[in-house]
Design a protein around this motif. Structure first.
Motif, PDB file in Angstrom:
ATOM      1  N   TYR A 244      -4.248   3.978  12.743  1.00 31.18           N
ATOM      2  CA  TYR A 244      -5.428   4.456  13.462  1.00 31.18           C
ATOM      3  C   TYR A 244      -6.123   5.507  12.597  1.00 31.18           C
ATOM      4  O   TYR A 244      -5.504   6.493  12.199  1.00 31.18           O
ATOM      5  CB  TYR A 244      -5.028   5.068  14.805  1.00 31.18           C
ATOM      6  CG  TYR A 244      -4.427   4.076  15.773  1.00 31.18           C
ATOM      7  CD1 TYR A 244      -5.235   3.217  16.505  1.00 31.18           C
ATOM      8  CD2 TYR A 244      -3.047   4.002  15.956  1.00 31.18           C
ATOM      9  CE1 TYR A 244      -4.684   2.302  17.399  1.00 31.18           C
ATOM     10  CE2 TYR A 244      -2.489   3.090  16.843  1.00 31.18           C
ATOM     11  CZ  TYR A 244      -3.316   2.245  17.556  1.00 31.18           C
ATOM     12  OH  TYR A 244      -2.768   1.347  18.431  1.00 31.18           O
ATOM     13  N   TYR A 245      -7.417   5.289  12.336  1.00 37.35           N
ATOM     14  CA  TYR A 245      -8.107   6.199  11.422  1.00 37.35           C
ATOM     15  C   TYR A 245      -9.499   6.592  11.910  1.00 37.35           C
ATOM     16  O   TYR A 245     -10.368   6.970  11.118  1.00 37.35           O
ATOM     17  CB  TYR A 245      -8.201   5.571  10.027  1.00 37.35           C
ATOM     18  CG  TYR A 245      -8.939   4.248   9.952  1.00 37.35           C
ATOM     19  CD1 TYR A 245     -10.273   4.192   9.550  1.00 37.35           C
ATOM     20  CD2 TYR A 245      -8.299   3.054  10.263  1.00 37.35           C
ATOM     21  CE1 TYR A 245     -10.948   2.985   9.465  1.00 37.35           C
ATOM     22  CE2 TYR A 245      -8.966   1.846  10.181  1.00 37.35           C
ATOM     23  CZ  TYR A 245     -10.284   1.812   9.781  1.00 37.35           C
ATOM     24  OH  TYR A 245     -10.946   0.611   9.697  1.00 37.35           O
ATOM     25  N   SER A 246      -9.720   6.540  13.202  1.00 34.61           N
ATOM     26  CA  SER A 246     -11.026   6.895  13.746  1.00 34.61           C
ATOM     27  C   SER A 246     -11.341   8.371  13.491  1.00 34.61           C
ATOM     28  O   SER A 246     -10.525   9.248  13.784  1.00 34.61           O
ATOM     29  CB  SER A 246     -11.062   6.626  15.254  1.00 34.61           C
ATOM     30  OG  SER A 246     -12.200   7.231  15.839  1.00 34.61           O
ATOM     31  N   PRO A 247     -12.535   8.679  12.960  1.00 38.47           N
ATOM     32  CA  PRO A 247     -12.919  10.089  12.790  1.00 38.47           C
ATOM     33  C   PRO A 247     -13.073  10.803  14.129  1.00 38.47           C
ATOM     34  O   PRO A 247     -13.039  12.034  14.188  1.00 38.47           O
ATOM     35  CB  PRO A 247     -14.255  10.009  12.041  1.00 38.47           C
ATOM     36  CG  PRO A 247     -14.781   8.648  12.327  1.00 38.47           C
ATOM     37  CD  PRO A 247     -13.580   7.760  12.473  1.00 38.47           C
TER      38      PRO A 247
ATOM     39  N   ILE B  49     -12.246  -2.055   2.884  1.00 36.41           N
ATOM     40  CA  ILE B  49     -11.798  -0.919   3.698  1.00 36.41           C
ATOM     41  C   ILE B  49     -10.744  -0.106   2.954  1.00 36.41           C
ATOM     42  O   ILE B  49     -10.797   1.134   2.917  1.00 36.41           O
ATOM     43  CB  ILE B  49     -11.247  -1.414   5.049  1.00 36.41           C
ATOM     44  CG1 ILE B  49     -12.387  -1.969   5.908  1.00 36.41           C
ATOM     45  CG2 ILE B  49     -10.528  -0.284   5.791  1.00 36.41           C
ATOM     46  CD1 ILE B  49     -11.926  -2.608   7.196  1.00 36.41           C
ATOM     47  N   TYR B  50      -9.784  -0.787   2.346  1.00 40.08           N
ATOM     48  CA  TYR B  50      -8.727  -0.076   1.632  1.00 40.08           C
ATOM     49  C   TYR B  50      -9.281   0.662   0.415  1.00 40.08           C
ATOM     50  O   TYR B  50      -8.768   1.720   0.033  1.00 40.08           O
ATOM     51  CB  TYR B  50      -7.632  -1.050   1.194  1.00 40.08           C
ATOM     52  CG  TYR B  50      -6.948  -1.763   2.344  1.00 40.08           C
ATOM     53  CD1 TYR B  50      -6.947  -1.225   3.627  1.00 40.08           C
ATOM     54  CD2 TYR B  50      -6.304  -2.981   2.159  1.00 40.08           C
ATOM     55  CE1 TYR B  50      -6.331  -1.874   4.685  1.00 40.08           C
ATOM     56  CE2 TYR B  50      -5.673  -3.638   3.206  1.00 40.08           C
ATOM     57  CZ  TYR B  50      -5.697  -3.085   4.468  1.00 40.08           C
ATOM     58  OH  TYR B  50      -5.084  -3.733   5.507  1.00 40.08           O
ATOM     59  N   GLN B  51     -10.330   0.120  -0.174  1.00 38.54           N
ATOM     60  CA  GLN B  51     -10.950   0.759  -1.336  1.00 38.54           C
ATOM     61  C   GLN B  51     -11.864   1.908  -0.930  1.00 38.54           C
ATOM     62  O   GLN B  51     -11.765   3.020  -1.480  1.00 38.54           O
ATOM     63  CB  GLN B  51     -11.752  -0.278  -2.123  1.00 38.54           C
ATOM     64  CG  GLN B  51     -12.618   0.315  -3.237  1.00 38.54           C
ATOM     65  CD  GLN B  51     -13.515  -0.729  -3.863  1.00 38.54           C
ATOM     66  OE1 GLN B  51     -13.118  -1.391  -4.816  1.00 38.54           O
ATOM     67  NE2 GLN B  51     -14.727  -0.891  -3.337  1.00 38.54           N
ATOM     68  N   ASP B  52     -12.747   1.671   0.033  1.00 30.40           N
ATOM     69  CA  ASP B  52     -13.812   2.626   0.328  1.00 30.40           C
ATOM     70  C   ASP B  52     -13.453   3.645   1.404  1.00 30.40           C
ATOM     71  O   ASP B  52     -13.959   4.771   1.378  1.00 30.40           O
ATOM     72  CB  ASP B  52     -15.078   1.873   0.759  1.00 30.40           C
ATOM     73  CG  ASP B  52     -15.580   0.926  -0.316  1.00 30.40           C
ATOM     74  OD1 ASP B  52     -15.318   1.197  -1.503  1.00 30.40           O
ATOM     75  OD2 ASP B  52     -16.223  -0.080   0.032  1.00 30.40           O
ATOM     76  N   THR B  53     -12.602   3.264   2.360  1.00 33.53           N
ATOM     77  CA  THR B  53     -12.255   4.165   3.462  1.00 33.53           C
ATOM     78  C   THR B  53     -10.862   4.751   3.288  1.00 33.53           C
ATOM     79  O   THR B  53     -10.680   5.967   3.291  1.00 33.53           O
ATOM     80  CB  THR B  53     -12.345   3.431   4.812  1.00 33.53           C
ATOM     81  OG1 THR B  53     -13.666   2.909   4.978  1.00 33.53           O
ATOM     82  CG2 THR B  53     -12.027   4.378   5.961  1.00 33.53           C
ATOM     83  N   PHE B  54      -9.872   3.887   3.122  1.00 37.00           N
ATOM     84  CA  PHE B  54      -8.501   4.367   2.961  1.00 37.00           C
ATOM     85  C   PHE B  54      -8.300   5.053   1.607  1.00 37.00           C
ATOM     86  O   PHE B  54      -7.492   5.951   1.485  1.00 37.00           O
ATOM     87  CB  PHE B  54      -7.513   3.202   3.063  1.00 37.00           C
ATOM     88  CG  PHE B  54      -7.242   2.724   4.454  1.00 37.00           C
ATOM     89  CD1 PHE B  54      -8.160   2.903   5.478  1.00 37.00           C
ATOM     90  CD2 PHE B  54      -6.059   2.069   4.750  1.00 37.00           C
ATOM     91  CE1 PHE B  54      -7.911   2.444   6.757  1.00 37.00           C
ATOM     92  CE2 PHE B  54      -5.792   1.610   6.025  1.00 37.00           C
ATOM     93  CZ  PHE B  54      -6.716   1.793   7.031  1.00 37.00           C
ATOM     94  N   ARG B  55      -9.031   4.587   0.598  1.00 37.63           N
ATOM     95  CA  ARG B  55      -8.802   5.047  -0.775  1.00 37.63           C
ATOM     96  C   ARG B  55      -7.340   4.846  -1.179  1.00 37.63           C
ATOM     97  O   ARG B  55      -6.745   5.675  -1.890  1.00 37.63           O
ATOM     98  CB  ARG B  55      -9.194   6.518  -0.939  1.00 37.63           C
ATOM     99  CG  ARG B  55     -10.657   6.806  -0.667  1.00 37.63           C
ATOM    100  CD  ARG B  55     -11.541   6.222  -1.739  1.00 37.63           C
ATOM    101  NE  ARG B  55     -12.957   6.531  -1.524  1.00 37.63           N
ATOM    102  CZ  ARG B  55     -13.926   6.190  -2.365  1.00 37.63           C
ATOM    103  NH1 ARG B  55     -13.630   5.523  -3.460  1.00 37.63           N
ATOM    104  NH2 ARG B  55     -15.175   6.494  -2.111  1.00 37.63           N
TER     105      ARG B  55
END
Length: 236
Positions: A69-72, A131-137
């Protein structure tokens, strides 16, 4: 026979059963989250072998099929993903029902592995990769297809995923795990830097038993030789 008698027999006879239709045996299950027994076996293999190798470590968390879960807005009803396998470094090793960013100091996985299937491959190669590249890094992202054996790996370089080149054995180095990932017996496995296979607990126990049996056999041969020379090995 009379027409009336024929009609009476026709009514008395039960209708014939419809022909038995056997479905093809290669149908994929559409039940989430794992698409086949191969995917389940592969997931268990990655988890058990890494946990065996790192059994003395307490500074990591590895999980399979667990929701992140990664909601801001810190809401579990939005912004969540469930990688097939992921590892977070620099955290406490303990059981969790999910990985919730705002309860884990904002840590995202260091490594993610997705198991491709006919249902998920396009998303794993496209949307999830973004998503893994741009958000999760997430620093390293791998995918593997247990059926076709397609295997790729990517490392985050200046904010973009760059392919991880395989070595001569087709294995790809994970700088985060300090291990190679590669295919062995049609399964994705971990390998130590020296190239040796990271075993599962069952494989490790079998190797240890084989070593103990070989040691016992050598001892028995030595004892036999000593007795042939007139020496009692029990007195040594």
């Amino acid at each position: 026979m009379s027409v009336a008698k024929d009609r009476e027999l026709a009514i008395a006879q039960p209708p014939l059963d419809p022909p038995l239709i056997i479905p093809p045996g290669n149908l994929s299950s559409h039940e989430p989250p794992l698409e086949s027994s191969l995917h389940l076996q592969q997931l268990i293999l990655l988890l058990t072998s890494l946990n065996w190798l790192w059994q003395d470590r307490t500074d990591y968390f590895a999980a399979g099929n667990l929701t992140i879960y990664y909601s801001p807005n810190q809401r579990k009803s939005e912004d969540f993903r469930g990688p097939d396998f992921f590892v977070v470094l620099g955290t406490e090793r303990r059981p969790r029902k999910s990985w919730t960013l705002w309860e884990e100091d904002g840590k995202y996985p260091n490594v993610i592995v997705e198991l491709l299937s006919d249902l998920t491959a396009s998303v794993d190669r496209g949307l999830k990769k973004e998503i893994y590249q741009d958000t999760f890094r997430t620093l390293e992202y791998f995918w593997f297809d247990p059926v076709s054996l397609e295997f790729e790996g990517f490392s985050l370089v200046r904010g973009r995923y760059e392919p991880i080149a395989p070595n001569d054995q087709g294995r790809r180095w994970s700088d985060q795990l300090q291990l190679f990932l590669g295919i062995h017996d049609e399964q994705l496995r971990f390998f130590r830097p020296d190239g040796s296979l990271v075993p599962t607990p069952e494989e490790a126990a079998r190797i240890e038993q084989q070593r103990a049996d070989a040691e016992q056999e050598r001892g028995d041969r030595l004892a036999t030789k000593l007795r042939e020379l007139g020496i009692d090995p029990d007195t040594l």
